[in-house]
Design a protein around this motif. Structure first.
Motif, mmCIF file in Angstrom:
data_model
loop_
_atom_site.group_PDB
_atom_site.id
_atom_site.type_symbol
_atom_site.label_atom_id
_atom_site.label_comp_id
_atom_site.label_asym_id
_atom_site.label_seq_id
_atom_site.Cartn_x
_atom_site.Cartn_y
_atom_site.Cartn_z
ATOM 1 N N ILE A 69 16.814 40.259 29.168
ATOM 2 C CA ILE A 69 18.265 40.078 29.204
ATOM 3 C C ILE A 69 18.608 38.585 29.235
ATOM 4 O O ILE A 69 19.521 38.112 28.542
ATOM 5 N N THR A 70 17.839 37.828 30.030
ATOM 6 C CA THR A 70 18.087 36.385 30.120
ATOM 7 C C THR A 70 17.875 35.698 28.769
ATOM 8 O O THR A 70 18.666 34.847 28.348
ATOM 9 N N ILE A 71 16.795 36.096 28.079
ATOM 10 C CA ILE A 71 16.511 35.496 26.764
ATOM 11 C C ILE A 71 17.619 35.806 25.771
ATOM 12 O O ILE A 71 18.072 34.931 25.016
ATOM 13 N N VAL A 72 18.084 37.056 25.772
ATOM 14 C CA VAL A 72 19.169 37.444 24.873
ATOM 15 C C VAL A 72 20.424 36.638 25.184
ATOM 16 O O VAL A 72 21.104 36.144 24.273
ATOM 17 N N LEU A 73 20.720 36.484 26.463
ATOM 18 C CA LEU A 73 21.906 35.709 26.849
ATOM 19 C C LEU A 73 21.778 34.245 26.422
ATOM 20 O O LEU A 73 22.751 33.638 25.962
ATOM 21 N N ILE A 74 20.578 33.684 26.557
ATOM 22 C CA ILE A 74 20.369 32.292 26.153
ATOM 23 C C ILE A 74 20.598 32.133 24.650
ATOM 24 O O ILE A 74 21.280 31.203 24.193
ATOM 25 N N LEU A 75 20.032 33.060 23.870
ATOM 26 C CA LEU A 75 20.187 32.979 22.420
ATOM 27 C C LEU A 75 21.641 33.176 21.991
ATOM 28 O O LEU A 75 22.150 32.462 21.108
ATOM 29 N N VAL A 76 22.313 34.146 22.629
ATOM 30 C CA VAL A 76 23.719 34.383 22.303
ATOM 31 C C VAL A 76 24.559 33.164 22.659
ATOM 32 O O VAL A 76 25.427 32.730 21.883
ATOM 33 N N LEU A 77 24.294 32.588 23.838
ATOM 34 C CA LEU A 77 25.040 31.402 24.259
ATOM 35 C C LEU A 77 24.795 30.234 23.302
ATOM 36 O O LEU A 77 25.730 29.498 22.953
ATOM 37 N N ALA A 78 23.545 30.086 22.861
ATOM 38 C CA ALA A 78 23.227 29.004 21.924
ATOM 39 C C ALA A 78 23.973 29.187 20.608
ATOM 40 O O ALA A 78 24.521 28.226 20.042
ATOM 41 N N ILE A 79 24.008 30.430 20.105
ATOM 42 C CA ILE A 79 24.708 30.698 18.843
ATOM 43 C C ILE A 79 26.206 30.432 18.985
ATOM 44 O O ILE A 79 26.844 29.836 18.100
ATOM 45 N N VAL A 80 26.774 30.857 20.122
ATOM 46 C CA VAL A 80 28.201 30.641 20.358
ATOM 47 C C VAL A 80 28.500 29.146 20.456
ATOM 48 O O VAL A 80 29.466 28.646 19.852
ATOM 49 N N LEU A 81 27.676 28.417 21.208
ATOM 50 C CA LEU A 81 27.889 26.965 21.343
ATOM 51 C C LEU A 81 27.772 26.275 19.990
ATOM 52 O O LEU A 81 28.531 25.350 19.679
ATOM 53 N N ARG A 82 26.811 26.734 19.167
ATOM 54 C CA ARG A 82 26.639 26.141 17.839
ATOM 55 C C ARG A 82 27.881 26.365 16.978
ATOM 56 O O ARG A 82 28.356 25.444 16.294
ATOM 57 N N LYS A 83 28.427 27.580 17.021
ATOM 58 C CA LYS A 83 29.630 27.866 16.241
ATOM 59 C C LYS A 83 30.821 27.058 16.731
ATOM 60 O O LYS A 83 31.616 26.541 15.935
ATOM 61 N N VAL A 84 30.956 26.939 18.051
ATOM 62 C CA VAL A 84 32.060 26.153 18.616
ATOM 63 C C VAL A 84 31.927 24.683 18.209
ATOM 64 O O VAL A 84 32.911 24.040 17.807
ATOM 65 N N ALA A 85 30.698 24.156 18.302
ATOM 66 C CA ALA A 85 30.481 22.763 17.933
ATOM 67 C C ALA A 85 30.797 22.544 16.452
ATOM 68 O O ALA A 85 31.454 21.560 16.084
ATOM 69 N N HIS A 86 30.361 23.456 15.592
ATOM 70 C CA HIS A 86 30.645 23.328 14.158
ATOM 71 C C HIS A 86 32.144 23.405 13.888
ATOM 72 O O HIS A 86 32.653 22.691 13.013
#
Length: 287
Positions: A15-32
């Protein structure tokens, strides 16, 4: 199976790994998205051509400057997006590996050694990219500018972080690495100057010659075709620039829009020659 306590840490880690990956994808989209907004704002900035004349400049010139700002902003936006993706996704991967109890210290050491090796092998490439980034940030030149890059002189056809593509007056295409450009002479930035030296006989009436040249300057300034699209200020006659025992050299000069100096110079030569012929004042060869 789920009641077995041995599965609890594995499920929690998953669950932690999934949350980390989801958070990374969201942060990447926000940054872009933020970078895209900044790029769009920079690309659609107000016109800077109004400083050169009281009257509005033609739409074609303003469109060219707008396209140049847009290209520079999009290039920097692309670089920033790549950097953001590498930082965010790289941090996420390292965090996941650490969560899986995989030692990342040896990995980081190996990556560091590999990076140093690649850096030594790609010094010129890194130098080109850094020079290209500063060139874009400082707006040293852009597509459509006529520049002297040392290795070649010509019109800029394309600009990337690694190379600048020029086409010279003979039609040759030059690819100049940004890292090799140590100085740039830009003939198209801000404004340019067209001038013509007019040599007449030493015994010519200097007052008559000056009045004739001033009349030519007023004529070309009154010509709507040049005043609206090429000339920034009324041409000036500077008087006698050079003097010898056989000739006097007058100079007429005009401030023009970028890259319009050649056309204005040709028109000045044509009008000055016609005016001198009409007045019966011959031009002489200078030493």
């Amino acid at each position: 199976m789920w009641d077995n306590p041995t599965w609890a840490p594995l499920v929690a880690s998953l669950i932690t790994i999934v949350l980390i990956l989801v958070l990374a994808i969201v942060l990447r989209k926000v940054a872009h998205r933020v970078i895209t907004r900044v790029v769009n704002r920079a690309a659609t900035g107000g016109s800077i051509t109004s400083r050169f004349r009281k009257n509005a400049v033609p739409d074609s010139i303003d469109a060219l400057l707008h396209e140049r700002r847009k290209q520079r902003a999009e290039t920097m936006g692309s670089v920033l997006k790549h950097v953001a993706s590498i930082v965010i996704l790289g941090t996420a991967v390292l965090t996941v590996l650490d969560r899986l109890t995989i030692p990342i210290a040896p990995l980081l050491t190996s990556v560091g050694i590999l990076g140093v090796a690649i850096g030594f092998g790609a010094q010129e490439l890194v130098k080109d990219f850094i020079a290209g980034m500063f060139m874009l940030l400082e707006d040293q030149y852009g597509v459509g500018d006529v520049i002297d890059a040392g290795a070649a002189v010509g019109t800029v056809e394309a600009v990337t972080l690694r190379v600048t593509r020029l086409r010279d007056v003979d039609g040759r295409v030059w690819y100049v690495r940004n890292g090799t450009i140590t100085r740039v002479g830009n003939e198209s930035q801000g404004w340019s100057r067209a001038y013509m030296d007019v040599p007449v006989a030493y015994d010519a009436d200097i007052v008559s010659v000056r009045v004739l040249l001033e009349h030519v300057a007023e004529e070309i300034w009154a010509d709507g075709e040049f005043r609206e699209t090429k000339i920034v200020e009324q041409p000036q006659v500077y008087g006698v620039e050079q003097m010898s025992d056989s000739s006097l050299v007058f100079r007429i000069s005009a401030k023009t829009l970028p890259s319009a100096q050649a056309e204005v110079s040709r028109e000045l030569r044509f009008r000055v020659k016609s005016a001198l012929d009409s007045a019966g004042i011959p031009m002489v060869a200078t030493a």
